[in-house]
Every structure is written in C-alpha cells, then in structure tokens.
Design a protein around this motif. Sequence first.
Motif, PDB file in Angstrom:
ATOM      1  N   SER A 115      18.263  -0.681  12.132  1.00  0.00           N
ATOM      2  CA  SER A 115      17.085  -0.363  11.323  1.00  0.00           C
ATOM      3  C   SER A 115      15.828  -0.863  12.021  1.00  0.00           C
ATOM      4  CB  SER A 115      17.189  -0.990   9.932  1.00  0.00           C
ATOM      5  OG  SER A 115      16.969  -2.382  10.001  1.00  0.00           O
ATOM      6  N   ASP A 116      14.711  -0.427  11.532  1.00  0.00           N
ATOM      7  CA  ASP A 116      13.425  -0.916  12.025  1.00  0.00           C
ATOM      8  C   ASP A 116      13.085  -2.224  11.309  1.00  0.00           C
ATOM      9  OD1 ASP A 116      12.943   1.221  13.745  1.00  0.00           O
ATOM     10  OD2 ASP A 116      12.023   2.419  12.152  1.00  0.00           O
ATOM     11  N   TRP A 117      12.059  -2.888  11.833  1.00  0.00           N
ATOM     12  CA  TRP A 117      11.526  -4.063  11.157  1.00  0.00           C
ATOM     13  C   TRP A 117      11.018  -3.640   9.786  1.00  0.00           C
ATOM     14  CZ3 TRP A 117      12.081  -8.913  12.604  1.00  0.00           C
ATOM     15  CH2 TRP A 117      12.287  -9.212  13.952  1.00  0.00           C
ATOM     16  N   ARG A 118      11.238  -4.502   8.821  1.00  0.00           N
ATOM     17  CA  ARG A 118      10.610  -4.367   7.513  1.00  0.00           C
ATOM     18  C   ARG A 118       9.761  -5.614   7.306  1.00  0.00           C
ATOM     19  NH1 ARG A 118      14.291  -4.854   3.348  1.00  0.00           N
ATOM     20  NH2 ARG A 118      15.804  -5.733   4.778  1.00  0.00           N
ATOM     21  N   TYR A 119       8.721  -5.470   6.531  1.00  0.00           N
ATOM     22  CA  TYR A 119       7.811  -6.571   6.254  1.00  0.00           C
ATOM     23  C   TYR A 119       7.777  -6.797   4.752  1.00  0.00           C
ATOM     24  CZ  TYR A 119       6.338  -5.218  10.924  1.00  0.00           C
ATOM     25  OH  TYR A 119       6.325  -4.902  12.252  1.00  0.00           O
ATOM     26  N   GLN A 120       7.683  -8.055   4.348  1.00  0.00           N
ATOM     27  CA  GLN A 120       7.587  -8.361   2.932  1.00  0.00           C
ATOM     28  C   GLN A 120       6.514  -9.403   2.683  1.00  0.00           C
ATOM     29  OE1 GLN A 120      11.375  -9.586   1.280  1.00  0.00           O
ATOM     30  NE2 GLN A 120      12.136  -7.481   1.222  1.00  0.00           N
ATOM     31  N   ARG A 124      -3.268   0.900   0.670  1.00  0.00           N
ATOM     32  CA  ARG A 124      -2.465   0.978  -0.562  1.00  0.00           C
ATOM     33  C   ARG A 124      -1.632  -0.287  -0.742  1.00  0.00           C
ATOM     34  NH1 ARG A 124      -1.709   5.916   1.649  1.00  0.00           N
ATOM     35  NH2 ARG A 124       0.495   5.587   2.096  1.00  0.00           N
ATOM     36  N   ARG A 125      -1.058  -0.780   0.335  1.00  0.00           N
ATOM     37  CA  ARG A 125      -0.239  -1.997   0.271  1.00  0.00           C
ATOM     38  C   ARG A 125      -1.068  -3.192  -0.184  1.00  0.00           C
ATOM     39  NH1 ARG A 125       0.062  -5.518   4.645  1.00  0.00           N
ATOM     40  NH2 ARG A 125      -0.517  -3.895   6.111  1.00  0.00           N
ATOM     41  N   ASN A 126      -2.241  -3.354   0.383  1.00  0.00           N
ATOM     42  CA  ASN A 126      -3.088  -4.496   0.033  1.00  0.00           C
ATOM     43  C   ASN A 126      -3.697  -4.380  -1.358  1.00  0.00           C
ATOM     44  OD1 ASN A 126      -2.602  -5.872   2.423  1.00  0.00           O
ATOM     45  ND2 ASN A 126      -4.222  -4.772   3.503  1.00  0.00           N
ATOM     46  N   ALA A 127      -3.621  -3.204  -1.964  1.00  0.00           N
ATOM     47  CA  ALA A 127      -4.146  -3.024  -3.323  1.00  0.00           C
ATOM     48  C   ALA A 127      -3.153  -3.489  -4.396  1.00  0.00           C
ATOM     49  CB  ALA A 127      -4.502  -1.555  -3.548  1.00  0.00           C
ATOM     50  N   VAL A 128      -1.945  -3.838  -4.007  1.00  0.00           N
ATOM     51  CA  VAL A 128      -0.971  -4.333  -4.988  1.00  0.00           C
ATOM     52  C   VAL A 128      -1.463  -5.696  -5.490  1.00  0.00           C
ATOM     53  CG1 VAL A 128       1.409  -5.099  -5.357  1.00  0.00           C
ATOM     54  CG2 VAL A 128       0.946  -3.107  -3.884  1.00  0.00           C
ATOM     55  N   PRO A 129      -1.662  -5.851  -6.806  1.00  0.00           N
ATOM     56  CA  PRO A 129      -2.136  -7.137  -7.342  1.00  0.00           C
ATOM     57  C   PRO A 129      -1.136  -8.264  -7.088  1.00  0.00           C
ATOM     58  CG  PRO A 129      -2.317  -5.377  -8.978  1.00  0.00           C
ATOM     59  CD  PRO A 129      -1.516  -4.831  -7.837  1.00  0.00           C
ATOM     60  N   LYS A 143       6.514  -0.332   9.674  1.00  0.00           N
ATOM     61  CA  LYS A 143       5.381  -0.200  10.585  1.00  0.00           C
ATOM     62  C   LYS A 143       4.464   0.962  10.210  1.00  0.00           C
ATOM     63  CE  LYS A 143       8.060   2.321  14.054  1.00  0.00           C
ATOM     64  NZ  LYS A 143       8.569   2.283  15.412  1.00  0.00           N
ATOM     65  N   ARG A 144       4.982   1.918   9.446  1.00  0.00           N
ATOM     66  CA  ARG A 144       4.139   3.045   9.020  1.00  0.00           C
ATOM     67  C   ARG A 144       2.949   2.597   8.170  1.00  0.00           C
ATOM     68  NH1 ARG A 144       9.324   4.846   8.421  1.00  0.00           N
ATOM     69  NH2 ARG A 144       9.308   4.493   6.182  1.00  0.00           N
ATOM     70  N   SER A 145       3.056   1.447   7.527  1.00  0.00           N
ATOM     71  CA  SER A 145       1.973   0.966   6.662  1.00  0.00           C
ATOM     72  C   SER A 145       1.282  -0.276   7.206  1.00  0.00           C
ATOM     73  CB  SER A 145       2.525   0.675   5.258  1.00  0.00           C
ATOM     74  OG  SER A 145       2.923   1.860   4.634  1.00  0.00           O
ATOM     75  N   ARG A 146       1.377  -0.489   8.515  1.00  0.00           N
ATOM     76  CA  ARG A 146       0.666  -1.640   9.081  1.00  0.00           C
ATOM     77  C   ARG A 146      -0.823  -1.373   9.186  1.00  0.00           C
ATOM     78  NH1 ARG A 146       4.609  -3.301  13.929  1.00  0.00           N
ATOM     79  NH2 ARG A 146       3.688  -1.403  14.688  1.00  0.00           N
ATOM     80  N   GLY A 147      -1.215  -0.130   9.381  1.00  0.00           N
ATOM     81  CA  GLY A 147      -2.635   0.209   9.466  1.00  0.00           C
ATOM     82  C   GLY A 147      -3.011   1.172   8.348  1.00  0.00           C
ATOM     83  N   ALA A 148      -4.295   1.555   8.325  1.00  0.00           N
ATOM     84  CA  ALA A 148      -4.769   2.484   7.289  1.00  0.00           C
ATOM     85  C   ALA A 148      -4.080   3.828   7.469  1.00  0.00           C
ATOM     86  CB  ALA A 148      -6.275   2.624   7.382  1.00  0.00           C
ATOM     87  N   PRO A 149      -3.848   4.589   6.437  1.00  0.00           N
ATOM     88  CA  PRO A 149      -4.193   4.324   5.043  1.00  0.00           C
ATOM     89  C   PRO A 149      -3.113   3.545   4.294  1.00  0.00           C
ATOM     90  CG  PRO A 149      -3.357   6.547   5.201  1.00  0.00           C
ATOM     91  CD  PRO A 149      -3.347   5.974   6.611  1.00  0.00           C
ATOM     92  N   GLU A 165       6.980   0.650  -0.017  1.00  0.00           N
ATOM     93  CA  GLU A 165       6.337   1.730   0.723  1.00  0.00           C
ATOM     94  C   GLU A 165       6.945   3.077   0.348  1.00  0.00           C
ATOM     95  OE1 GLU A 165       5.387   1.883   5.301  1.00  0.00           O
ATOM     96  OE2 GLU A 165       7.478   2.456   4.944  1.00  0.00           O
ATOM     97  N   LYS A 166       8.272   3.151   0.242  1.00  0.00           N
ATOM     98  CA  LYS A 166       8.943   4.421  -0.058  1.00  0.00           C
ATOM     99  C   LYS A 166       8.521   4.997  -1.403  1.00  0.00           C
ATOM    100  CE  LYS A 166      13.007   2.116  -1.848  1.00  0.00           C
ATOM    101  NZ  LYS A 166      13.844   2.483  -2.877  1.00  0.00           N
ATOM    102  N   ASP A 167       7.971   4.153  -2.288  1.00  0.00           N
ATOM    103  CA  ASP A 167       7.467   4.593  -3.592  1.00  0.00           C
ATOM    104  C   ASP A 167       5.945   4.616  -3.625  1.00  0.00           C
ATOM    105  OD1 ASP A 167      10.128   4.746  -4.547  1.00  0.00           O
ATOM    106  OD2 ASP A 167      10.090   2.594  -5.009  1.00  0.00           O
ATOM    107  N   ASP A 168       5.328   4.672  -2.454  1.00  0.00           N
ATOM    108  CA  ASP A 168       3.867   4.679  -2.312  1.00  0.00           C
ATOM    109  C   ASP A 168       3.222   3.447  -2.973  1.00  0.00           C
ATOM    110  OD1 ASP A 168       1.597   5.815  -1.163  1.00  0.00           O
ATOM    111  OD2 ASP A 168       1.060   6.820  -3.039  1.00  0.00           O
ATOM    112  N   PHE A 169       3.947   2.336  -2.942  1.00  0.00           N
ATOM    113  CA  PHE A 169       3.477   1.045  -3.463  1.00  0.00           C
ATOM    114  C   PHE A 169       3.165   1.082  -4.960  1.00  0.00           C
ATOM    115  CE2 PHE A 169       2.515   1.027   1.098  1.00  0.00           C
ATOM    116  CZ  PHE A 169       3.321  -0.024   1.476  1.00  0.00           C
ATOM    117  N   THR A 170       3.862   1.946  -5.673  1.00  0.00           N
ATOM    118  CA  THR A 170       3.731   1.982  -7.126  1.00  0.00           C
ATOM    119  C   THR A 170       4.558   0.838  -7.707  1.00  0.00           C
ATOM    120  OG1 THR A 170       3.467   4.377  -7.071  1.00  0.00           O
ATOM    121  CG2 THR A 170       4.091   3.392  -9.189  1.00  0.00           C
TER     122      THR A 170
END
Length: 172
Positions: free
Chosen positions: A122-127, A23-28, A13-19, A46-51
């Motif tokens: 655990s919390d919800w995870r999204y994929q 970063r998540r949506n920038a993954v090709p 949920k930490r990456s559901r909104g900006a910023p 997410e834990k790797d900053d979407f690298t």
Amino acid sequence: MIVVQRVLTEWTKRSRGAPGAVRRNAVPEAFPLPPAVVFHQVTAYEKDDFTPASTADDIIPVRSGIRLSHSPDGHLTVTSATDVWCRCVMVFPRRPERVVLDLPPGTWGRWRLNFRLWEEDSDWRYQKWVLNIADLPGPAPTGLFLATPPIQRDDLVQLTTPTRSRQENRIR
C-alpha cells in the motif's frame, strides 16, 4: 465522569496539497457530544471527501490510543498507548509511551498528534488525531469541547521530517 472524543482524519498523498489539503484542514478539532456518551469518535477519511462520521459508545475502547488512570491527588493521568495506534508495518514518527496530559479534577484537555502509516502493498497513509478528554463531576455538556481547551499538548510533527516537531522546525 470521564469523557473522550477522538477526531481522526486520514489521507494519502493525493491530499497533501491543495485542494485536498484545504478540505482536510477544514475538519474541526472538536464536535458537539451526543448525550450521555463516554467515548465519541469522529472520523473524516479522504475516500469520503473528509465528510465527518461519528460513533458513540458507553465505554472507552482498548484501541483508543490512550490509557487513563487517576493519581493519588485526584488528577486524571492520560498516557499515550502507542501499541494500539495501528497494526501497520511502520508508523512514523515512533513515539514512546508517556504521560501526555495531567488533568486536575473538573477540567479537560486536548492532545493533538499526527503520523504516517505504511502497510505492505500500500501507499503511505497519514493520520491526524485530536483527543479531547474531560474528567468532570457529572455529565459533559454537549458543547464542552467546542471551547478553547484549558490544557493542550501539541505533538504535531512535520511528516516529511518526522523526528522534529513543527515548533522545532520553525526555530531552525
């Protein structure tokens, strides 16, 4: 030669909104293929900053999320394998096993899907999964999946209301 590339993006949920969502949506949805690969997985957590990080294999793993078979007319039939998506307590939305792509020989296609996962304590995870799949007469060119797919199936859903596709939500 069958080639599969799975691009898996995972977040909380930490990456559901900006910023984070930016970063998540920038993954090709596709990456260059390593030479002579059969299964190429790219993960962006997410834990790797979407690298993006990638692995390559010369076999398609059982837990790839798909089952492949050739039909009598030579088409590659791609069936969703929902039993291997996650060993979680809950996966939303639930999806039946079904044919998701029917690829004529010499072509490739893309299947996009997303879901929520929940495990005890655990919390919800999204994929989001993007599967690029080709059935070619020879080795796949490195940049094959970087082009617009000739065949595409989009099973992305609104994860807050997982019973409808995004397209159905736009119609309402």
